[in-house]
Design a protein around this motif. Structure first.
Motif, PDB file in Angstrom:
ATOM      1  N   SER A 238      19.573   4.170   6.267  1.00 27.57           N
ATOM      2  CA  SER A 238      18.599   3.577   7.179  1.00 27.57           C
ATOM      3  C   SER A 238      17.764   4.637   7.889  1.00 27.57           C
ATOM      4  N   ASN A 239      18.415   5.738   8.317  1.00 23.41           N
ATOM      5  CA  ASN A 239      17.754   6.688   9.213  1.00 23.41           C
ATOM      6  C   ASN A 239      16.950   7.766   8.505  1.00 23.41           C
ATOM      7  N   PHE A 240      17.017   7.821   7.191  1.00 21.74           N
ATOM      8  CA  PHE A 240      16.197   8.754   6.417  1.00 21.74           C
ATOM      9  C   PHE A 240      15.565   7.984   5.260  1.00 21.74           C
TER      10      PHE A 240
ATOM     11  N   LYS B 230      20.146   1.114  -4.472  1.00 20.20           N
ATOM     12  CA  LYS B 230      20.161  -0.105  -3.667  1.00 20.20           C
ATOM     13  C   LYS B 230      19.355   0.197  -2.414  1.00 20.20           C
ATOM     14  N   ALA B 231      18.184  -0.449  -2.297  1.00 15.79           N
ATOM     15  CA  ALA B 231      17.289  -0.171  -1.173  1.00 15.79           C
ATOM     16  C   ALA B 231      17.930  -0.581   0.144  1.00 15.79           C
ATOM     17  N   HIS B 232      17.583   0.160   1.219  1.00 16.76           N
ATOM     18  CA  HIS B 232      18.044  -0.254   2.544  1.00 16.76           C
ATOM     19  C   HIS B 232      17.111  -1.325   3.081  1.00 16.76           C
ATOM     20  N   PRO B 233      17.647  -2.377   3.703  1.00 16.51           N
ATOM     21  CA  PRO B 233      16.782  -3.461   4.181  1.00 16.51           C
ATOM     22  C   PRO B 233      15.822  -3.065   5.287  1.00 16.51           C
ATOM     23  N   ASP B 234      16.030  -1.890   5.898  1.00 21.00           N
ATOM     24  CA  ASP B 234      15.120  -1.466   6.965  1.00 21.00           C
ATOM     25  C   ASP B 234      13.803  -0.894   6.456  1.00 21.00           C
ATOM     26  N   HIS B 235      13.732  -0.513   5.191  1.00 18.90           N
ATOM     27  CA  HIS B 235      12.469   0.053   4.687  1.00 18.90           C
ATOM     28  C   HIS B 235      12.232  -0.310   3.215  1.00 18.90           C
ATOM     29  N   PRO B 236      12.152  -1.606   2.919  1.00 16.35           N
ATOM     30  CA  PRO B 236      11.964  -2.022   1.523  1.00 16.35           C
ATOM     31  C   PRO B 236      10.593  -1.665   0.961  1.00 16.35           C
ATOM     32  N   ALA B 237       9.548  -1.745   1.775  1.00 13.60           N
ATOM     33  CA  ALA B 237       8.206  -1.416   1.274  1.00 13.60           C
ATOM     34  C   ALA B 237       8.098   0.060   0.931  1.00 13.60           C
TER      35      ALA B 237
END
Length: 523
Positions: free
Chosen positions: A143-145, A169-176
């Motif tokens: 999430s933080n990087f 597996k993408a983090h939900p905080d930065h999918p775009a």
């Protein structure tokens, strides 16, 4: 019955909590299976080291070319700010190019050749060893990087360098941001003549679980929470064929300030601590979360400076509202414990922000099991705990109760730092078993991407002894194979006596440098 509709994946602005755009949908189990199988099917395409290195360099180039769009998207999704993200992108592209250089050099293959030797007891057969890629690697973005530890980050770069296809597996905080980065990687693969399936992206919580359980996934890299990482670690171990799980789960990163150091430079230490614990709104995995400082006048000087510096820090936005709520609740619970004071009260700074602060507690409260054990757990955000000790026995008692950490820091006086048999050396010996990186008179936030770096420590800091930063991160995705008495015609080119690929290797106990290396000059 109709199949369930996959959940939408939205990009959310943490500054407002409002959705920005729908980016994707969560992957179904069938899609995970198809994705992993397609990655497995193209694994041999990565066997060409020259093409692999070209791929990594092209990825760095394309990310640099897309810097404006990538940084804009990452800032909109994380609120980390263009300055921080510009530096992170530079670190990310440096990692990619660095691993390309490692692939070119070939030392990571760790080639060893022992010719048959009848004079040994017992006699040696002909043995030739090198390292080979494991296969498809699952990478769990942090999430933080959103760049350096996510889609194009160190886990992905090192796994691709090893010759392993990657499913992120993408983090939900930065999918775009994740989608922009994987697009750059796909274009880089095409530029290098590789299929795009060598690196792929999936979304969704359930997708992460399905990924680690897939029989064709051979290893995983994770950066995140203890709870989430441990669940995946257990799933990796519970498979019919368990796989390596290299997880970074959490770290308190203790700091010990000696009395002599406080006498010599209490104000300087207080200022440095304030900067380190609030850097990036306290969202670095190496944030100092526990500080052992002396009670008394010199410790008071340190706390006075720390109070002033932290009070000047503006409220900041955490990566998402879930983390904000956890931070606010976590500091409230900690501040409510007996004998805990808050010279600068951490907590909510506004509807979408948090305020920095720190807590102070007598070290004796942490020396034995009890409710204050909560202070020995990481609290994600801009807060630290200063434990005031009255004697050296309290330092040792508290340190003996700490779990594993990424880092441990020692603040010494000039005299202590120069005495190989003094208190500084004793404390260094106590801290070394607790962490993967031990610092003296520095601060742990900021991890240099250097060959000698170690970013990993005893559990729960990480689930293995490996590093996720630096050149040796590639070793996580390789396994050694020895060929015994194998005819030359059947050997991999890397193990031929003539060394047609010009690789560094050790032959019958002697190092043979590659063609671009200089052999050491005799003294």
């Amino acid at each position: 019955m109709a199949a369930p509709v996959p959940a939408s994946v939205w990009s959310v602005d943490p500054r407002t909590g409002k959705p920005r755009e729908q980016v994707a949908v969560e992957a179904t189990p069938e899609e995970i299976d198809q994705t992993v199988r397609s990655a497995h099917a193209v694994r041999t395409a990565l066997a060409d080291r020259t093409r692999r290195a070209a791929f990594l360099r092209a990825a760095a180039d394309l990310l640099d070319e897309s810097a404006g769009h990538v940084i804009e998207a990452a800032d909109a999704e994380t609120a980390l700010g263009p300055g921080r993200l510009t530096g992170e992108l530079a670190r990310t592209t440096y990692q990619l190019r660095s691993f390309a250089d490692i692939v070119d050099e070939g030392a990571y293959l760790d080639i060893v050749i022992n010719h048959a030797d009848a004079a040994q007891t017992p006699p040696w057969p002909d043995l030739r060893r090198l390292k080979v890629p494991l296969g498809v690697v699952a990478v769990y973005a942090a999430s933080n990087f959103p760049l350096a530890f996510s889609v194009p980050g160190g886990d992905t770069a090192s796994a691709l360098a090893a010759g392993c296809p990657v499913v992120v597996k993408a983090h939900p905080d930065h999918p775009a941001t994740s989608e922009l980065c994987v697009d750059a990687l796909h274009r880089a693969a095409e530029r290098a003549g590789l299929p795009g399936e060598v690196v792929q992206l999936v979304h969704g919580f359930d997708a992460g679980v399905e990924l680690v359980r897939h029989p064709l996934v051979t290893a995983a890299g994770f950066t995140g929470s203890v709870r989430g990482g441990r669940a995946l670690f257990d799933a990796a171990a519970a498979r019919p064929h368990p796989i390596p799980f290299h997880g970074e789960l959490g770290s308190l990163n203790p700091v010990v300030v000696t009395e002599a150091a406080a006498v010599e430079r209490a104000e300087q230490i207080g200022e440095g601590l304030a900067g380190s614990m609030t850097l990036g709104v306290g969202q670095f995995c190496t944030k100092p979360g526990l500080v052992l400082a002396p009670a008394g006048a010199n410790g008071d000087r340190l706390l006075k400076t720390l109070t002033h510096e932290v009070s000047e820090v503006e409220a900041g936005v955490l990566l998402d509202h879930r983390m904000r709520d956890a931070y606010v609740a976590g500091v409230r619970e900690r501040a409510g414990l007996p004998d805990v004071e808050a010279p600068v009260t951490p907590g909510a700074g506004g509807a979408h922000t948090v305020g920095a602060g720190f807590l102070s507690v007598p070290a004796a409260r942490l020396a034995a099991e009890g409710p204050h054990d909560l202070l020995l757990e990481e609290c994600f955000g801009p807060v630290t705990v200063v434990a005031r000790y009255t004697d050296e026995a309290e330092i040792t008692a508290v340190l003996s109760r700490l779990p594993g950490n990424l880092t441990a820091t020692l603040q010494l006086s000039t005299a202590e730092a120069g005495d190989p048999a003094g208190r500084g050396a004793e404390l260094l010996a106590v801290l070394t078993p607790l962490a993967g990186r031990v610092l003296v008179n520095g601060w742990p936030t900021g991890v240099a991407v250097a060959p000698a770096q170690q970013h990993g420590g005893p559990y729960p800091a990480t689930t293995s002894t490996s590093t996720s930063v630096g050149s040796t991160a590639i070793e996580r995705w390789l396994r050694p194979v020895a060929y015994q008495s194998t005819p030359a015609a059947l050997l991999p080119a890397e193990l031929h006596d003539a060394n047609p690929l010009g690789l560094p290797r050790r032959v019958d106990g002697r190092m043979e440098p590659g063609p671009t290396e200089q052999a050491p000059t005799a003294p």
